[in-house]
Design a protein around this motif. Structure first.
Motif, mmCIF file in Angstrom:
data_model
loop_
_atom_site.group_PDB
_atom_site.id
_atom_site.type_symbol
_atom_site.label_atom_id
_atom_site.label_comp_id
_atom_site.label_asym_id
_atom_site.label_seq_id
_atom_site.Cartn_x
_atom_site.Cartn_y
_atom_site.Cartn_z
ATOM 1 N N SER A 11 38.704 -46.825 -26.694
ATOM 2 C CA SER A 11 38.745 -48.195 -27.224
ATOM 3 C C SER A 11 37.655 -48.438 -28.263
ATOM 4 O O SER A 11 37.828 -49.239 -29.173
ATOM 5 C CB SER A 11 38.618 -49.213 -26.094
ATOM 6 N N HIS A 12 36.510 -47.763 -28.120
ATOM 7 C CA HIS A 12 35.418 -47.894 -29.082
ATOM 8 C C HIS A 12 34.738 -46.543 -29.199
ATOM 9 O O HIS A 12 34.651 -45.811 -28.213
ATOM 10 C CB HIS A 12 34.357 -48.901 -28.623
ATOM 11 N N SER A 13 34.223 -46.253 -30.386
ATOM 12 C CA SER A 13 33.430 -45.033 -30.539
ATOM 13 C C SER A 13 32.487 -45.219 -31.712
ATOM 14 O O SER A 13 32.708 -46.087 -32.565
ATOM 15 C CB SER A 13 34.332 -43.819 -30.772
ATOM 16 N N GLY A 14 31.423 -44.419 -31.719
ATOM 17 C CA GLY A 14 30.476 -44.491 -32.828
ATOM 18 C C GLY A 14 29.102 -44.069 -32.377
ATOM 19 O O GLY A 14 28.926 -43.638 -31.229
ATOM 20 N N PRO A 15 28.127 -44.173 -33.282
ATOM 21 C CA PRO A 15 26.748 -43.852 -32.897
ATOM 22 C C PRO A 15 26.352 -44.693 -31.680
ATOM 23 O O PRO A 15 26.631 -45.899 -31.636
ATOM 24 C CB PRO A 15 25.934 -44.252 -34.131
ATOM 25 N N ALA A 16 25.723 -44.059 -30.698
ATOM 26 C CA ALA A 16 25.443 -44.754 -29.437
ATOM 27 C C ALA A 16 24.623 -46.037 -29.636
ATOM 28 O O ALA A 16 24.936 -47.063 -29.015
ATOM 29 C CB ALA A 16 24.777 -43.795 -28.459
ATOM 30 N N PRO A 17 23.593 -46.022 -30.511
ATOM 31 C CA PRO A 17 22.835 -47.271 -30.684
ATOM 32 C C PRO A 17 23.720 -48.414 -31.189
ATOM 33 O O PRO A 17 23.509 -49.573 -30.828
ATOM 34 C CB PRO A 17 21.767 -46.896 -31.731
ATOM 35 N N ARG A 23 22.256 -44.796 -23.858
ATOM 36 C CA ARG A 23 20.860 -44.718 -24.300
ATOM 37 C C ARG A 23 20.444 -43.272 -24.544
ATOM 38 O O ARG A 23 19.610 -42.987 -25.389
ATOM 39 C CB ARG A 23 19.931 -45.321 -23.253
ATOM 40 N N ALA A 24 21.038 -42.348 -23.781
ATOM 41 C CA ALA A 24 20.664 -40.942 -23.919
ATOM 42 C C ALA A 24 21.446 -40.244 -25.034
ATOM 43 O O ALA A 24 21.035 -39.196 -25.523
ATOM 44 C CB ALA A 24 20.907 -40.212 -22.595
ATOM 45 N N ALA A 25 22.582 -40.854 -25.435
ATOM 46 C CA ALA A 25 23.530 -40.156 -26.307
ATOM 47 C C ALA A 25 23.265 -40.364 -27.787
ATOM 48 O O ALA A 25 22.663 -41.359 -28.192
ATOM 49 C CB ALA A 25 24.952 -40.621 -25.985
ATOM 50 N N ASP A 26 23.754 -39.407 -28.593
ATOM 51 C CA ASP A 26 23.808 -39.609 -30.043
ATOM 52 C C ASP A 26 25.058 -40.415 -30.389
ATOM 53 O O ASP A 26 25.000 -41.363 -31.158
ATOM 54 C CB ASP A 26 23.887 -38.251 -30.758
ATOM 55 N N LEU A 32 24.147 -34.766 -27.983
ATOM 56 C CA LEU A 32 24.601 -35.257 -26.688
ATOM 57 C C LEU A 32 25.632 -36.345 -26.968
ATOM 58 O O LEU A 32 25.311 -37.351 -27.603
ATOM 59 C CB LEU A 32 23.416 -35.822 -25.893
ATOM 60 N N ILE A 33 26.863 -36.104 -26.546
ATOM 61 C CA ILE A 33 27.855 -37.161 -26.692
ATOM 62 C C ILE A 33 28.240 -37.641 -25.304
ATOM 63 O O ILE A 33 28.204 -36.885 -24.325
ATOM 64 C CB ILE A 33 29.096 -36.728 -27.488
ATOM 65 N N SER A 34 28.558 -38.914 -25.220
ATOM 66 C CA SER A 34 28.864 -39.470 -23.914
ATOM 67 C C SER A 34 30.222 -40.149 -23.925
ATOM 68 O O SER A 34 30.567 -40.858 -24.870
ATOM 69 C CB SER A 34 27.776 -40.466 -23.528
ATOM 70 N N LEU A 35 31.003 -39.875 -22.870
ATOM 71 C CA LEU A 35 32.267 -40.578 -22.650
ATOM 72 C C LEU A 35 32.022 -41.525 -21.484
ATOM 73 O O LEU A 35 31.713 -41.077 -20.378
ATOM 74 C CB LEU A 35 33.401 -39.621 -22.259
ATOM 75 N N VAL A 36 32.133 -42.811 -21.747
ATOM 76 C CA VAL A 36 31.879 -43.785 -20.691
ATOM 77 C C VAL A 36 33.139 -44.601 -20.441
ATOM 78 O O VAL A 36 34.042 -44.647 -21.272
ATOM 79 C CB VAL A 36 30.684 -44.709 -21.047
ATOM 80 N N GLY A 37 33.184 -45.247 -19.284
ATOM 81 C CA GLY A 37 34.353 -46.050 -18.944
ATOM 82 C C GLY A 37 34.422 -46.227 -17.446
ATOM 83 O O GLY A 37 33.743 -45.522 -16.695
#
Ligand code: ATP
Length: 235
Positions: A214-220, A200-203, A33-38
């Motif tokens: 602007s930022h990316s990486g493991p969700a935790p 919280r739900a994403a890998d 599960l990948i998430s794009l947030v913004g």
């Protein structure tokens, strides 16, 4: 077989002079599960539009299961298992719940069986199957939109702001359903303004800001990153 089910490279989307997406790249490994947030207007829907074939990118490529699908029409992507849950649900309010689900299964061989599975996952839809979808609450309509997409038997589910406009309790329910779907092995690309919940739900997470990652990486790691927390997660 590569680990990546979906890969987007150097994506640019423009509407006339508005440069909505600039050089966005990401990958969705199989089953993750990948998430794009913004924030509102950051370009999240435009990215999903380019991935699902509803928006033609100015440049960049989309690879799915090893094939370059950048120029495939949307319907071919759906047939190959790439299914969108659109922003604002877009269910057909004058049709019944059952008819909406049947549309999702158009040309799918196991449609009846999958619809039965969806009635198990969403008992409220089973109770209301013969009512017109317009009589459902906002939360129920979101469940119907997700169930309809699942009836299309996706390998990758593209979700555009599924928690939008829902009460906190229903947001919890939507995220529970997303976890359940993910546990069945479906790869999920989740676009959300509700960054904390989505991460919280994403890998893996990608933060979009005015069209740029602007930022990316493991969700935790993103959830623990002070710069991300201060700028996007409300401190
Ligand atoms: P939202 O949460 O509001 O959907 P978003 O992060 O999904 O925001 P987009 O909808 O992709 O962002 O919009 C990115 C930018 O592109 C915004 O500046 C928006 O105004 C612009 N835009 C989006 N669609 C169009 C369009 N069809 N024509 C012109 N500009 C558009």
């Amino acid at each position: 077989m590569s680990d990546e089910l979906l890969r987007v490279d150097g994506l640019h989307v423009s509407y006339g002079r508005v440069r909505a997406v600039r050089d966005v790249s990401f990958t969705a490994p199989r089953g993750e599960l990948i998430s794009l947030v913004g924030a509102n207007g950051a370009g999240k829907s435009s990215v999903l539009g380019a991935v699902s074939g509803l928006v033609r990118p100015k440049s960049g490529t989309v690879h799915y299961d090893g094939a370059n699908i950048t120029r495939w029409p949307a319907h071919r992507r759906v047939a190959a298992g790439m299914v969108l849950v659109p922003e604002g649900r877009q269910i057909l309010t004058t049709l019944t719940v059952a008819e909406n689900l049947l549309l999702g299964g158009w040309r799918r061989r196991r449609a009846a069986a999958t619809i039965a599975e969806m009635y198990e996952l969403f008992p409220v839809l089973a109770q209301r199957r013969d009512l017109s979808a317009g009589t459902l609450s906002g939360g129920e309509q979101q469940m119907l939109a997700i169930a309809r997409a699942m009836v299309a038997q996706p390998r990758v589910l593209l979700m555009d702001e599924p928690s939008m406009g829902l009460s906190p309790k229903l947001v919890d329910e939507v995220f529970r359903v997303i976890e359940t779907i993910r546990a069945t092995g479906v790869t999920i690309v989740l676009v959300e303004q509700n960054a904390r919940r989505a991460l919280r739900a994403a890998d893996t997470g990608y933060v979009l800001e005015t069209g740029v990652v602007s930022h990316s990486g493991p969700a935790p790691r993103l959830l623990a990153d002070r710069r991300v927390v201060d700028a996007y997660l409300g401190g």
